[in-house]
Design an enzyme around this catalytic site. Sequence first.
Site, PDB file in Angstrom:
ATOM      1  N   GLY A   1       0.815  -1.206   0.000  1.00  0.00           N
ATOM      2  CA  GLY A   1       0.000   0.000   0.000  1.00  0.00           C
ATOM      3  C   GLY A   1       0.851   1.259   0.000  1.00  0.00           C
ATOM      4  O   GLY A   1       2.029   1.250  -0.380  1.00  0.00           O
TER       5      GLY A   1
ATOM      6  N   THR B   1       4.382   1.159   1.606  1.00  0.00           N
ATOM      7  CA  THR B   1       5.264   0.293   0.809  1.00  0.00           C
ATOM      8  C   THR B   1       5.709   1.020  -0.454  1.00  0.00           C
ATOM      9  O   THR B   1       6.882   0.971  -0.842  1.00  0.00           O
ATOM     10  CB  THR B   1       4.490  -0.980   0.385  1.00  0.00           C
ATOM     11  OG1 THR B   1       3.888  -1.533   1.536  1.00  0.00           O
ATOM     12  CG2 THR B   1       5.390  -1.979  -0.283  1.00  0.00           C
TER      13      THR B   1
ATOM     14  N   ASP C   1      -8.458  -1.440   1.360  1.00  0.00           N
ATOM     15  CA  ASP C   1      -9.178  -0.185   1.607  1.00  0.00           C
ATOM     16  C   ASP C   1      -9.461   0.594   0.324  1.00  0.00           C
ATOM     17  O   ASP C   1     -10.264   1.525   0.341  1.00  0.00           O
ATOM     18  CB  ASP C   1      -8.377   0.718   2.558  1.00  0.00           C
ATOM     19  CG  ASP C   1      -8.303   0.146   3.963  1.00  0.00           C
ATOM     20  OD1 ASP C   1      -8.898  -0.919   4.193  1.00  0.00           O
ATOM     21  OD2 ASP C   1      -7.642   0.758   4.823  1.00  0.00           O
TER      22      ASP C   1
HETATM   23  O1  F6P Z   1      -4.412  -2.441   4.914  1.00  0.00           O
HETATM   24  C1  F6P Z   1      -5.141  -1.467   5.556  1.00  0.00           C
HETATM   25  C2  F6P Z   1      -5.986  -2.087   6.608  1.00  0.00           C
HETATM   26  O2  F6P Z   1      -6.832  -2.963   6.005  1.00  0.00           O
HETATM   27  C3  F6P Z   1      -6.746  -1.018   7.387  1.00  0.00           C
HETATM   28  O3  F6P Z   1      -8.060  -0.848   6.995  1.00  0.00           O
HETATM   29  C4  F6P Z   1      -6.637  -1.540   8.781  1.00  0.00           C
HETATM   30  O4  F6P Z   1      -6.651  -0.489   9.698  1.00  0.00           O
HETATM   31  C5  F6P Z   1      -5.340  -2.238   8.814  1.00  0.00           C
HETATM   32  O5  F6P Z   1      -5.188  -2.775   7.542  1.00  0.00           O
HETATM   33  C6  F6P Z   1      -5.231  -3.244   9.903  1.00  0.00           C
HETATM   34  O6  F6P Z   1      -4.097  -4.019   9.714  1.00  0.00           O
HETATM   35  P1  F6P Z   1      -3.214  -4.643  10.904  1.00  0.00           P
HETATM   36  O7  F6P Z   1      -4.136  -5.048  11.987  1.00  0.00           O
HETATM   37  O8  F6P Z   1      -2.513  -5.792  10.267  1.00  0.00           O
HETATM   38  O9  F6P Z   1      -2.259  -3.585  11.282  1.00  0.00           O
END
Ligand code: F6P
Length: 433
Positions: free
Chosen positions: A174, A177, A205
């Site tokens: 994302g 990265t 997202d």
């Molecule tokens: O990749 C983004 C996401 O999906 C966000 O919506 C969410 O806050 C986050 O990942 C949560 O990821 P983790 O719990 O792995 O940090």
Amino acid sequence: MFQINQLGTPKIASPLQLSTVKGDNIFNFIKDEDKLIYDLSLENYQQCIADGIAPVWLEKAGPRQFLHFDPKHTKAAIVTCGGLCPGLNNVIRGIVMALHYFYDIKDILGIRYGYEGLNPEAGHEFLKLTPDVVKDIHHHGGTILGSSRGGQSVSTMVDTLVANNINILFTIGGDGTLKGANAIGEEVAKRGANISVVGIPKTIDNDIDIIDKSFGFETSFDIASPIIRDAHNEAAGALNGIAIIKVMGRDSGFIAASATLAMPEVNYVLVPEMDFNLYGEAGFLELLKKRLLDKKHAVIVVAEGAGQHLIQKEAEVKDASGNIQHEDIGVFLKDKIKAYFADSLPVTIKYIDPSYIVRSAPANSSDSIFCSSLAYQAVHGAMAGKTQFVVGKVNNKFVYLPIAAVTTKRKKIDLESEFWFAVLQSTGQPFSF
Ligand code: F6P
């Protein structure tokens, strides 16, 4: 504006047996001059004519007739970073297959556990990737390479790429990265190294700017939809039943909104882009009360980043990627709804949080097609020596975009858009409350 950086002048004839002439029933190589117009509106067209300027263009993705990298001496690496997302394995598979079968590149490494794997101190061995290793991985969610959040020293990562003679780095991730990938590209350029850095935007997202959608996003709301359907049964199965379904969406509510469009039984969708009041005559809780008195049940879909302005926070906590970690809006809403109706209306609340189930699922058919195409397009661009670019669809066409162009800001739901209007038409909720 969308000019892609290039390593040298491509001089090596592509091994792909494609055409350069129309009418022979063979796909034509894509030329760098094959530009696409970014803003397709008539208004933009007329403005450009009036100003006597060329419209803003995008570089068309696809195989080039001449390559920068000699397939015989090219080594590639793939890294997956950040949270899981449906389709990661499809993209890995697609890159490996394209490198191997289209360009005859046999030296392909998988970097383990995100950018951490490019820091020798973490001690993660590379994984050799071959068609045999990747042939079945698209059936599984997650990433066979492992992932992690957070950056590493850019200089250390470039040292690792150089020390291992890696010519192309495919980064799948994302916003954070991609920013990391751009920084690697800048460091590579500073050192005059011959390494192409490519980004394949990944986020459930769907918050990467400019591109139509990121891979995995469609699967995400596809997985969330039947959960909402069943949650509706729970809500309707009790007098004054309320189902609250929380989905991911830190700063952008696309999953919540799209799942809502797919499941029109949703009565309220709450997303980070909107401010709303809980209390007062026109507040959310009164709206909910009216609905319960009238229909005896309600379905609420809430994105994790919604309503954060309502929650009192002790301190701001950030994750390893530097994103602000939100308080649990789902639990907060459940508690507030329970308290609000405690003395006035007997309600049954079912709180459902499928967040991690949604993003760890394998890609659906549509995303599977999309992931393979993204992977192939990324390989074609990299082989031509393009660098610091991402591949994505804009106006439904595959294009290459500079990484910097898509990381300037995050994409959010435009509350004045047709998309959001469609969501409101589907739920019947007011524009504001
Ligand atoms: O990749 C983004 C996401 O999906 C966000 O919506 C969410 O806050 C986050 O990942 C949560 O990821 P983790 O719990 O792995 O940090």
